[in-house]
Design an enzyme around this catalytic site. Structure first.
Site, PDB file in Angstrom:
ATOM      1  N   SER A 688     -26.292  11.570  17.721  1.00  0.00           N
ATOM      2  CA  SER A 688     -24.859  11.515  18.027  1.00  0.00           C
ATOM      3  C   SER A 688     -24.384  10.139  18.474  1.00  0.00           C
ATOM      4  O   SER A 688     -23.179   9.912  18.572  1.00  0.00           O
ATOM      5  CB  SER A 688     -24.522  12.546  19.104  1.00  0.00           C
ATOM      6  N   LYS A 731     -19.699  16.359  26.916  1.00  0.00           N
ATOM      7  CA  LYS A 731     -19.436  14.936  26.695  1.00  0.00           C
ATOM      8  C   LYS A 731     -18.010  14.563  27.105  1.00  0.00           C
ATOM      9  O   LYS A 731     -17.782  13.531  27.740  1.00  0.00           O
ATOM     10  CB  LYS A 731     -19.680  14.588  25.231  1.00  0.00           C
TER      11      LYS A 731
END
Length: 794
Positions: A688, A731
């Site tokens: 990611s 996140k």
């Protein structure tokens, strides 16, 4: 059994009078040898006709054995070609039509050709000549054969006493072989082989081989008899001694084992058990009754019966199917977790409408401390069921699940049956904790053993190795827990319904602390509720600076520490009250353990902001790229995993390709790039960070700073596509906490924003991209641009 006669001498008139053509009598259960007297029973009309015609003539017929004894009407191809000429001595007719004859073998004959097949077979035959050998080797062989045969006769009871005399009088090796073959329990094909061997020594050798094998079998049988007799003698001796012991114990007033066994029988009769289990228990009780209480087998058998009686085969608690009551219990015990609560209420609703419905297996997946285990307890309370928990972490032996077989010393049932017994009901809420931490080794694979346990179609007849009886696990509500789904074996994952329990944000932790943690710790420490108060800002500071985690365990430990300190102050100084604020928090808990997570102070060339999901929730991380003189190599540091390293290489290749027209390719050829992700002691992995790495590398190539108020996440392919990633909620919360103002996400992750509270997303701008160049263009600041900082929030 054939009987030797000694009335025919070789070369006699009877041998010379055997016709060249004989009627053929097929027999299916014997082989006729020369010089033997044998009875035959005939039921077939054609065979009876053969006998009648023979009695009217020479009284001799040819007797041949069938190849397939089951054939009712054999033809020329169904009989062996070698047989014996048979002289009919007597015949008797019976009222039911069958005929019994007694015949005497004359000589070996061989069929040359068949002359007729209907109404019965006739054939031209030839006598097979025999020679006799009387050399020393033959005599020695005959003595060995006779000696071995006598050993068999002595050991067996099926031979007549006079057979030894008959065998002792035979002086011909061929006749001895025929005699023994006729009387030994040989198979029909073996007897036929003896008949077909013309050489008398070879024939006797073949019979000797069979006798040797038979003698070994006889010896083994004798050994078995001796062992059985010895065991019976031992058991009889033990029985006698046990009877004496019982008499002595009775005189001493210590004889209570019989009473105990009788009481055990009454418990079995009165137990709620299915029929197979009760039958097995009564059978085991019958064995137990015959054993001595002092023997090791008695303890094993008694322990097994105790387990059978303690397992709740039919004992069940009644489900409380009040959906409103269940909702109140779940809300009182846990904050938020609406998805899980809805699933439990759905289960209750289906159960209320259809009592026999089988429930699915739930798997709670989430980081430590988010309430997975306590949620299982609340589910049991809301259903009115008993709760049992088994930890699977580190289990490597399949027998831990299925149990050990009773042949092993110290054998016990597996964890499943033990848990059912502990619960005391056949329908508890059964929590299998840490299912993602199962192991396996040479002792088996516990995950494979769990397949049957967690399959509603199979666990209706789960069989533990120790109990060795089917137990219905379909009434049990199984709940499993895991920290990550990646390490759960795929077949197990397929049988479970996954419910994600994400980490709590700061706002949620403060609410949980106020409603649950503070009251519980004050009660456990004995501190009156009015003697200690927490300001909300102090709780927020504990969450962010002392206990950075996804769950609330660390938060509860911090609150417990403050409660204990308060208890000491109350004892030493008086009752307070005391107040915990953000200003005096260090006096209670000491220095802060975690620094404030902040974005960069200003934009910088080669430094981008990424986002990551950890076991403790989410965090931001900085991607630092630095050029050094070299030949275009890429150096990676910061405890990066293989996937993250490959992601960095892919991002570099894309940047070289994308910005080649702006001399970026020449820039990277003449320089090495050192890519570092700070916090080098913390392992990092995953794809990611690809977009953030691409932004840092493009910043170097174009000599433009990366915005410090923007964070990126997404996987980058070599062609520049941006692929979706996981952990978006964690996140985004981490970026919000650090003061980030804008977040770049893959377009396919847009749906994940629905799970994030409005109070988090309200102060953020989101940009959704499909291509890496879109993300880079948003990330790179214009020349001289310095975005202002935004204060971080929880």
């Amino acid at each position: 059994m054939g009987i030797e006669i000694d009335k025919i001498a070789e070369g006699s008139d009877l041998l010379r009078e055997i016709p060249d053509e004989l009627a053929i009598v097929p027999i299916n259960d014997a082989v006729v040898f020369p010089y033997m007297l044998i009875p035959l029973i005939l039921t077939d009309a054609n065979l009876i006709r053969i006998v009648d015609e023979a009695l009217a003539g020479s009284k001799i017929v040819g007797v041949f054995t069938q190849i397939n004894k089951d054939l009712q009407s054999p033809g020329p191809g169904d009989i062996y070609r070698k047989g014996s000429a048979l002289l009919i001595q007597k015949m008797a007719r019976f009222p039911d039509g069958h005929v019994r004859i007694i015949g005497q073998g004359l000589a070996r004959i061989e069929i040359k050709r068949f002359t007729d097949e209907t109404p019965f077979m006739r054939a031209r035959v030839a006598i097979v000549p025999e020679t006799d050998r009387r050399d020393d080797r033959t005599k020695a062989l005959m003595r060995n054969v006779v000696s071995s045969f006598f050993s068999i006769v002595d050991a067996a009871e099926s031979y007549p006493d006079e057979i030894k005399n008959v065998v002792s009088g035979i002086r011909s090796a061929g006749r001895l072989a025929d005699m023994l073959a006729a009387n030994l329990p040989m198979e029909i094909p073996d007897k036929q082989k003896v008949l077909e061997i013309v050489d008398p020594v070879k024939r006797l050798g073949f019979v000797y081989e069979f006798i040797s094998n038979e003698l070994e079998i006889v010896k083994i049988g004798e050994k078995i008899k001796r062992d059985v007799r010895k065991e019976l003698d031992r058991e009889q001796r033990e029985y006698y001694l046990r009877q004496q012991l019982r008499a002595i114990q009775k005189e001493l007033g210590e004889d209570d084992s019989g009473v105990e066994v009788d009481e055990l029988r009454e418990r079995i009769e009165g137990a709620l058990m299915p029929a197979p289990a009760k039958d097995a228990a009564l059978k085991e009780w019958g064995r137990l009754r015959k054993m001595s209480p002092s023997s090791a087998e008695y303890i094993v058998s008694r322990t097994y019966l105790d387990w059978l009686l303690e397992i709740p085969w039919e004992r069940a608690t009644e489900d409380k199917l009040d959906v409103g009551r269940a909702r109140r219990i779940l809300d009182a015990d846990h904050y938020d977790l609406d998805q899980v609560k809805e699933r439990i209420l759905e289960f209750l609703s289906v159960k209320k409408l259809r009592r026999s419905a089988k429930g699915s297996i739930l798997c709670f997946v989430g980081p430590p401390g988010v309430g997975k285990t306590s949620l299982g307890k609340s589910i049991a309370r809301s259903l009115g069921r008993r709760f049992v928990r088994v930890s699977l972490g580190g289990i490597r032996d399949e027998a831990e699940i299925r149990g050990h077989r009773r042949t092993y010393i110290g054998a016990l049932p597996g964890r499943i049956v033990q848990g059912i017994r502990t619960a005391g009901s056949c329908n508890p809420v059964f929590m299998l904790d840490e299912i993602d931490k199962l192991g396996n080794d040479f002792r088996g694979d516990p995950a494979s053993a769990l397949l049957e346990v967690l399959d509603p179609e199979q666990n209706v007849s789960f069989e533990d190795h120790y109990v060795n009886l089917p137990f219905d696990l379909s009434r049990v509500m199984f709940i499993t827990t895991a920290n990550v789904r990646d390490t759960i074996p795929a077949p197990l994952l397929d049988r479970m319904e996954l419910l994600e329990l994400p980490g709590y944000i700061t706002h949620e932790k403060i609410r949980i602390a106020k409603r649950f943690l503070v009251p519980r710790q004050l009660a456990e420490s004995g501190v009156p509720a009015r003697s200690l108060a927490f300001e909300e800002e102090a709780l927020a500071r504990i969450v962010e600076r002392y206990t950075r985690e996804a769950g609330v365990r660390g938060l509860e430990r911090a609150i417990a520490s403050i409660a204990r300190k308060t208890a000491r102050r109350i004892v030493e100084r008086g009752r307070g009250p005391y107040r915990v604020t953000a200003a005096n928090l260090k006096r209670w808990l000491g220095p802060e353990e975690f620094p404030e997570e902040e974005m960069l102070a200003s934009p910088a060339v080669g430094v981008s902001t990424g986002m990551a999901r950890t076991a403790a929730g989410g965090t931001i991380l900085f991607i630092e790229a630095l050029p050094v003189r070299g030949t275009g190599k890429l150096k990676l540091t910061g405890s990066l995993g293989d996937v993250m390293k490959e992601s960095a290489e892919a991002a570099l290749s894309w940047v070289k390709s994308r910005y080649a027209s702006k001399d970026a390719d020449g820039y990277f050829v003449s320089r090495d790039i050192h890519l570092h992700v700070p916090a080098g002691a913390v392992p990092k992995d995953g794809p990611s960070a690809g977009v953030a790495i691409a932004a840092a590398l493009a910043s170097l190539a174009l000599d433009r700073p990366v915005r410090n108020d923007l964070a990126l996440t997404g996987e980058v392919t070599l062609t520049g596509k941006v692929l979706p990633v996981g952990g978006v909620k964690e996140k985004v919360i981490a970026a919000h906490r650090a003061g980030i103002r804008e977040i770049v996400l893959p377009r396919l992750n847009e749906k994940d924003l629905e799970e994030i509270p409005d109070r988090i997303t309200r102060g953020l701008r989101f940009r959704f991209v499909d291509r890496a160049d879109e993300a880079v263009s948003r990330a790179l600041a214009a020349d001289g641009r310095r975005p202002r900082r935004r204060a971080g929030k929880g």
